[in-house]
Design a protein around this motif. Structure first.
Motif, PDB file in Angstrom:
ATOM      1  N   VAL A  73       0.832  -1.202   0.000  1.00  0.00           N
ATOM      2  CA  VAL A  73       0.000   0.000   0.000  1.00  0.00           C
ATOM      3  C   VAL A  73       0.868   1.253   0.000  1.00  0.00           C
ATOM      4  O   VAL A  73       0.538   2.248  -0.651  1.00  0.00           O
ATOM      5  CB  VAL A  73      -0.962   0.001   1.212  1.00  0.00           C
ATOM      6  CG1 VAL A  73      -1.619   1.367   1.407  1.00  0.00           C
ATOM      7  CG2 VAL A  73      -2.017  -1.089   1.064  1.00  0.00           C
ATOM      8  N   ALA A  74       1.973   1.212   0.706  1.00  0.00           N
ATOM      9  CA  ALA A  74       2.846   2.394   0.855  1.00  0.00           C
ATOM     10  C   ALA A  74       3.302   2.967  -0.479  1.00  0.00           C
ATOM     11  O   ALA A  74       3.578   4.167  -0.577  1.00  0.00           O
ATOM     12  CB  ALA A  74       4.055   2.045   1.720  1.00  0.00           C
ATOM     13  N   THR A  75       3.369   2.147  -1.512  1.00  0.00           N
ATOM     14  CA  THR A  75       3.846   2.622  -2.811  1.00  0.00           C
ATOM     15  C   THR A  75       2.780   2.553  -3.901  1.00  0.00           C
ATOM     16  O   THR A  75       3.088   2.783  -5.070  1.00  0.00           O
ATOM     17  CB  THR A  75       5.077   1.802  -3.260  1.00  0.00           C
ATOM     18  OG1 THR A  75       4.709   0.427  -3.371  1.00  0.00           O
ATOM     19  CG2 THR A  75       6.226   1.978  -2.274  1.00  0.00           C
ATOM     20  N   ASP A  76       1.550   2.255  -3.520  1.00  0.00           N
ATOM     21  CA  ASP A  76       0.493   2.118  -4.518  1.00  0.00           C
ATOM     22  C   ASP A  76      -0.107   3.486  -4.860  1.00  0.00           C
ATOM     23  O   ASP A  76      -0.568   4.200  -3.968  1.00  0.00           O
ATOM     24  CB  ASP A  76      -0.605   1.181  -4.016  1.00  0.00           C
ATOM     25  CG  ASP A  76      -1.621   0.913  -5.090  1.00  0.00           C
ATOM     26  OD1 ASP A  76      -2.549   1.741  -5.247  1.00  0.00           O
ATOM     27  OD2 ASP A  76      -1.499  -0.108  -5.796  1.00  0.00           O
ATOM     28  N   PRO A  77      -0.135   3.857  -6.147  1.00  0.00           N
ATOM     29  CA  PRO A  77      -0.632   5.181  -6.524  1.00  0.00           C
ATOM     30  C   PRO A  77      -2.143   5.365  -6.330  1.00  0.00           C
ATOM     31  O   PRO A  77      -2.615   6.496  -6.222  1.00  0.00           O
ATOM     32  CB  PRO A  77      -0.255   5.298  -8.007  1.00  0.00           C
ATOM     33  CG  PRO A  77      -0.133   3.886  -8.479  1.00  0.00           C
ATOM     34  CD  PRO A  77       0.356   3.089  -7.295  1.00  0.00           C
ATOM     35  N   ILE A  78      -2.895   4.306  -6.267  1.00  0.00           N
ATOM     36  CA  ILE A  78      -4.340   4.411  -6.053  1.00  0.00           C
ATOM     37  C   ILE A  78      -4.665   4.405  -4.562  1.00  0.00           C
ATOM     38  O   ILE A  78      -5.463   5.215  -4.086  1.00  0.00           O
ATOM     39  CB  ILE A  78      -5.089   3.253  -6.760  1.00  0.00           C
ATOM     40  CG1 ILE A  78      -4.922   3.363  -8.274  1.00  0.00           C
ATOM     41  CG2 ILE A  78      -6.570   3.246  -6.374  1.00  0.00           C
ATOM     42  CD1 ILE A  78      -5.462   2.176  -9.041  1.00  0.00           C
ATOM     43  N   LEU A  79      -4.052   3.491  -3.817  1.00  0.00           N
ATOM     44  CA  LEU A  79      -4.417   3.312  -2.410  1.00  0.00           C
ATOM     45  C   LEU A  79      -3.736   4.284  -1.460  1.00  0.00           C
ATOM     46  O   LEU A  79      -4.356   4.755  -0.492  1.00  0.00           O
ATOM     47  CB  LEU A  79      -4.128   1.876  -1.968  1.00  0.00           C
ATOM     48  CG  LEU A  79      -4.888   0.787  -2.706  1.00  0.00           C
ATOM     49  CD1 LEU A  79      -4.505  -0.577  -2.164  1.00  0.00           C
ATOM     50  CD2 LEU A  79      -6.392   1.000  -2.626  1.00  0.00           C
ATOM     51  N   ARG A  80      -2.477   4.586  -1.694  1.00  0.00           N
ATOM     52  CA  ARG A  80      -1.742   5.421  -0.719  1.00  0.00           C
ATOM     53  C   ARG A  80      -2.402   6.762  -0.449  1.00  0.00           C
ATOM     54  O   ARG A  80      -2.468   7.189   0.702  1.00  0.00           O
ATOM     55  CB  ARG A  80      -0.280   5.603  -1.168  1.00  0.00           C
ATOM     56  CG  ARG A  80       0.560   6.385  -0.159  1.00  0.00           C
ATOM     57  CD  ARG A  80       0.600   5.643   1.171  1.00  0.00           C
ATOM     58  NE  ARG A  80       1.329   6.334   2.192  1.00  0.00           N
ATOM     59  CZ  ARG A  80       0.794   7.079   3.166  1.00  0.00           C
ATOM     60  NH1 ARG A  80      -0.514   7.254   3.207  1.00  0.00           N
ATOM     61  NH2 ARG A  80       1.540   7.639   4.094  1.00  0.00           N
ATOM     62  N   PRO A  81      -2.956   7.447  -1.462  1.00  0.00           N
ATOM     63  CA  PRO A  81      -3.606   8.731  -1.183  1.00  0.00           C
ATOM     64  C   PRO A  81      -4.838   8.626  -0.279  1.00  0.00           C
ATOM     65  O   PRO A  81      -5.282   9.624   0.276  1.00  0.00           O
ATOM     66  CB  PRO A  81      -3.999   9.237  -2.579  1.00  0.00           C
ATOM     67  CG  PRO A  81      -3.071   8.553  -3.513  1.00  0.00           C
ATOM     68  CD  PRO A  81      -2.825   7.205  -2.906  1.00  0.00           C
ATOM     69  N   MET A  82      -5.371   7.435  -0.106  1.00  0.00           N
ATOM     70  CA  MET A  82      -6.539   7.269   0.764  1.00  0.00           C
ATOM     71  C   MET A  82      -6.175   7.328   2.247  1.00  0.00           C
ATOM     72  O   MET A  82      -7.053   7.395   3.094  1.00  0.00           O
ATOM     73  CB  MET A  82      -7.246   5.947   0.468  1.00  0.00           C
ATOM     74  CG  MET A  82      -7.907   5.897  -0.874  1.00  0.00           C
ATOM     75  SD  MET A  82      -8.816   4.366  -1.034  1.00  0.00           S
ATOM     76  CE  MET A  82      -9.191   4.390  -2.776  1.00  0.00           C
ATOM     77  N   TYR A  83      -4.895   7.279   2.540  1.00  0.00           N
ATOM     78  CA  TYR A  83      -4.421   7.303   3.919  1.00  0.00           C
ATOM     79  C   TYR A  83      -3.822   8.668   4.210  1.00  0.00           C
ATOM     80  O   TYR A  83      -2.708   8.962   3.782  1.00  0.00           O
ATOM     81  CB  TYR A  83      -3.369   6.208   4.141  1.00  0.00           C
ATOM     82  CG  TYR A  83      -3.932   4.815   3.985  1.00  0.00           C
ATOM     83  CD1 TYR A  83      -4.413   4.126   5.085  1.00  0.00           C
ATOM     84  CD2 TYR A  83      -3.996   4.202   2.739  1.00  0.00           C
ATOM     85  CE1 TYR A  83      -4.937   2.851   4.951  1.00  0.00           C
ATOM     86  CE2 TYR A  83      -4.521   2.923   2.591  1.00  0.00           C
ATOM     87  CZ  TYR A  83      -4.989   2.260   3.695  1.00  0.00           C
ATOM     88  OH  TYR A  83      -5.514   0.998   3.568  1.00  0.00           O
TER      89      TYR A  83
END
Length: 129
Positions: free
Chosen positions: A28-38
């Motif tokens: 998740v730390a490097t995922d462009p879709i998921l990381r912005p959700m945190y």
């Protein structure tokens, strides 16, 4: 009393769930879709919440509910844009984490089934082109 159907928690333990969640959040730390959700820079609090939730869901201690109340997954995730792409990214990382941690069947199969259903149930946006 004889347990005929051990829980996932009994099969893989807290350590197994902890390893899966840690492997998931590394992705998740490097995922462009998921990381912005945190919104938090440190993913540690989110990682802890998921770990406690999964421990409880899969048959372990109820620390998650003791601290946070009922999980209310759809309500807790409603502020986030979860479309098919987010669902697919989340599921891809979670299944890769299961593989990385070599969670054995039948625990792995049951976890995969749950993650697929749960990820789909959290979709709250449908993109129309």
């Amino acid at each position: 009393m004889t347990v005929l159907f051990p829980s996932i928690y009994e099969r893989i333990g807290e350590d197994g769930i902890e390893r899966v969640v840690a492997a998931f959040y590394r992705r998740v730390a490097t995922d462009p879709i998921l990381r912005p959700m945190y919104p938090e820079e440190d993913l540690g609090p989110a990682e802890r919440r998921l770990r406690l939730f999964l421990i409880q869901f899969f048959g372990g201690p109820t620390t998650y509910s003791d601290e946070r109340g009922h999980p209310r997954l759809r309500q807790r995730h409603s502020p986030f844009r979860i479309d098919a792409a987010a669902r697919d990214a989340w599921l891809r990382h979670m299944l890769a984490a299961l593989d990385e941690c070599a969670i054995p069947d039948p625990a792995s199969a049951a976890m995969r089934e749950y993650f697929e259903r749960m990820a789909t149930s959290l979709i709250n946006r449908i993109d129309v082109e």
